[in-house]
Scaffold this motif. Structure first.
Motif, PDB file in Angstrom:
ATOM      1  N   LEU A   1      -3.009   2.569   4.152  1.00 42.79           N
ATOM      2  CA  LEU A   1      -3.706   1.431   4.764  1.00 42.79           C
ATOM      3  C   LEU A   1      -4.898   0.997   3.916  1.00 42.79           C
ATOM      4  N   ASP A   2      -5.629   1.965   3.371  1.00 38.54           N
ATOM      5  CA  ASP A   2      -6.765   1.625   2.511  1.00 38.54           C
ATOM      6  C   ASP A   2      -6.300   0.864   1.277  1.00 38.54           C
ATOM      7  N   LYS A   3      -5.197   1.317   0.670  1.00 39.14           N
ATOM      8  CA  LYS A   3      -4.681   0.639  -0.528  1.00 39.14           C
ATOM      9  C   LYS A   3      -4.188  -0.770  -0.204  1.00 39.14           C
ATOM     10  N   ALA A   4      -3.759  -0.981   1.054  1.00 42.49           N
ATOM     11  CA  ALA A   4      -3.253  -2.294   1.469  1.00 42.49           C
ATOM     12  C   ALA A   4      -4.354  -3.189   2.026  1.00 42.49           C
ATOM     13  N   TYR A   5      -5.586  -2.699   2.013  1.00 47.59           N
ATOM     14  CA  TYR A   5      -6.735  -3.453   2.529  1.00 47.59           C
ATOM     15  C   TYR A   5      -6.539  -3.843   3.987  1.00 47.59           C
ATOM     16  N   LEU A   6      -6.026  -2.893   4.757  1.00 44.05           N
ATOM     17  CA  LEU A   6      -5.835  -3.103   6.186  1.00 44.05           C
ATOM     18  C   LEU A   6      -6.770  -2.177   6.955  1.00 44.05           C
TER      19      LEU A   6
ATOM     20  N   GLY B   1       0.830  -1.203   0.000  1.00 44.03           N
ATOM     21  CA  GLY B   1       0.000   0.000   0.000  1.00 44.03           C
ATOM     22  C   GLY B   1       0.859   1.244   0.000  1.00 44.03           C
ATOM     23  N   TYR B   2       0.304   2.353  -0.525  1.00 48.47           N
ATOM     24  CA  TYR B   2       1.012   3.622  -0.458  1.00 48.47           C
ATOM     25  C   TYR B   2       0.011   4.781  -0.453  1.00 48.47           C
ATOM     26  N   GLY B   3       0.453   5.892   0.133  1.00 42.10           N
ATOM     27  CA  GLY B   3      -0.366   7.095   0.207  1.00 42.10           C
ATOM     28  C   GLY B   3       0.514   8.322   0.091  1.00 42.10           C
TER      29      GLY B   3
END
Length: 398
Positions: A82-87, A8-10
């Motif tokens: 975290l959203d991109k990593a589905y966490l 994931g990244y932001g």
């Protein structure tokens, strides 16, 4: 040692509010900088990069009203990562948070006003959050709290290499098995007279240079960099953990090497010997698809990149610097270079070094317009105030 992968990244950067916008700006070679006259002593032009978008719930939630902007930026980038990593929770995971920052929260108005009040002995006018504003680790703790992480929490401050070395530290904890997930990032926000005056005094930035001439990597006409703000966060996991969660793997961080020039803080190592050593160690004789360069428009730094290009690659490997688009957000730049490299790998392009004519750097293979091609491996170079060098090797996950 197993692979360390990104899931994931932001991002928060000048004219860049999320990953999708970052990707678009990189592909199109958008200049996210601006020229202003209100930060210099006599109305001279100064080149800066500011984040203009909102920080959404971080700004409207009363719980965070006393948090400095630099923390809010990190919270926003971390949430997107975290959203991109589905966490969405860590009940069954050991999590570590590693945040790099160079200048902390000293850009906050409350900090600057407090200094004046202290000298005037105005005890009762010191804000209650002053001790946290001057404590760099409160930035990381605030980000960790917002993201719901309670495990190992580290703050790394090594100048502009801070966030790249935060990744280096996180990899040690992951490979040792002490944590399962690492939330790693960088955040800095100092775009004011303090930064302008301070860096102008050391001739790191130029007063009275326009966007046509100033803050341009690989240009002998440029007399300094563009001060800017930004934040980036990546989620790192061991390969087996990511596969078990069945989430997309965005790339592999193969290795990060760091060192120090070992010279007085009041001098510069013009030879670039330690940067050369770090890059040589991280590439291990390979030729990456391109170098995501630390070049920022300061002649000494950019000449070091030229030396590395000649001695390690005979100018055959392309060089590009995203600082031509977003400036230099201090300790956040390393993580933003990593994220831009991952986007290159996943979307098949090399971002351009915009605004440069290559004047004085004609022998180098500098990417001036976006190159759409397959990208599998990228080397990142990063240099920090205080003499630290850090280089990373980013790979497509196979």
């Amino acid at each position: 040692m197993g692979k360390i992968v990104v899931t994931g990244y932001g991002v928060k950067a000048p004219k860049t509010n999320n990953i999708e916008q970052f990707l678009s700006n990189l592909k199109k070679g958008v200049c996210c900088l601006e020229s202003i006259t209100d930060l210099s002593p006599n109305g001279e032009e100064t080149i800066i990069g500011r984040i203009n978008g909102s920080l959404q719930e971080q700004e409207t939630d009363k719980r965070f009203k006393r948090y400095p902007r630099v923390t809010l930026l990190g919270m926003s980038a971390g949430k997107e990562a975290l959203d991109k990593a589905y966490l969405s929770g860590f009940s069954d995971k050991r999590v570590g948070v590693f945040i790099g920052t160079s200048l902390g929260a000293m850009g906050e108005m409350a900090f600057q006003e407090s200094i004046i009040q202290i000298h005037q002995d105005k005890y009762r006018e010191i804000p209650i959050n002053f001790s946290h504003i001057v404590n760099y680790h409160s930035i990381t703790s605030g980000i960790a709290h917002f993201l719901g992480a309670k495990g190992i929490t580290k703050t790394i401050t090594t100048g502009c290499t801070s966030s790249l070395e935060a990744i280096q530290d996180a990899m040690v904890y992951l490979t040792s098995g002490e944590i399962d997930i690492a939330i790693v990032g960088g955040t800095d926000s100092l775009v004011d007279k303090m930064a302008t005056y301070g860096f102008a005094k050391t001739k790191a930035i130029a007063l009275n240079q326009t966007l046509a001439d100033g803050a341009i990597p690989f240009s002998q006409r440029s007399s300094g960099f563009a001060i800017s703000e930004g934040s980036g966060v990546v989620i790192l996991e061991r390969e087996e953990s990511a596969l078990k969660r069945n989430v997309p793997i965005l790339g592999e961080i193969e290795n990060i090497v760091s060192n120090n020039d070992g010279v007085s803080i009041y001098t510069l190592d013009n030879t670039g010997e330690q940067m050369l050593n770090a890059l040589n160690e991280v590439i291990r004789g390979r030729k990456p698809d391109y170098i995501n360069s630390q070049a920022l428009g300061i002649n000494t730094n950019d000449r070091i990149e030229e030396r590395c290009s000649k001695e390690l690659f005979n100018h055959e490997v392309p060089y590009s610097s995203i600082k031509s688009m977003i400036g230099n957000p201090y300790g956040a730049i390393g993580i933003l270079q990593v994220i831009s490299s991952l986007l290159s790998i996943n979307h098949g392009f090399i971002p351009p070094t915009i605004r440069t004519s290559k004047e004085g750097f004609e022998e180098m293979n500098i990417v001036q317009e976006t190159r759409f091609q397959e990208v599998n491996e990228v080397a990142v170079t990063n240099h920090g105030h205080g003499g630290n060098n850090a280089c990373a090797y980013i790979k497509r996950y196979r």
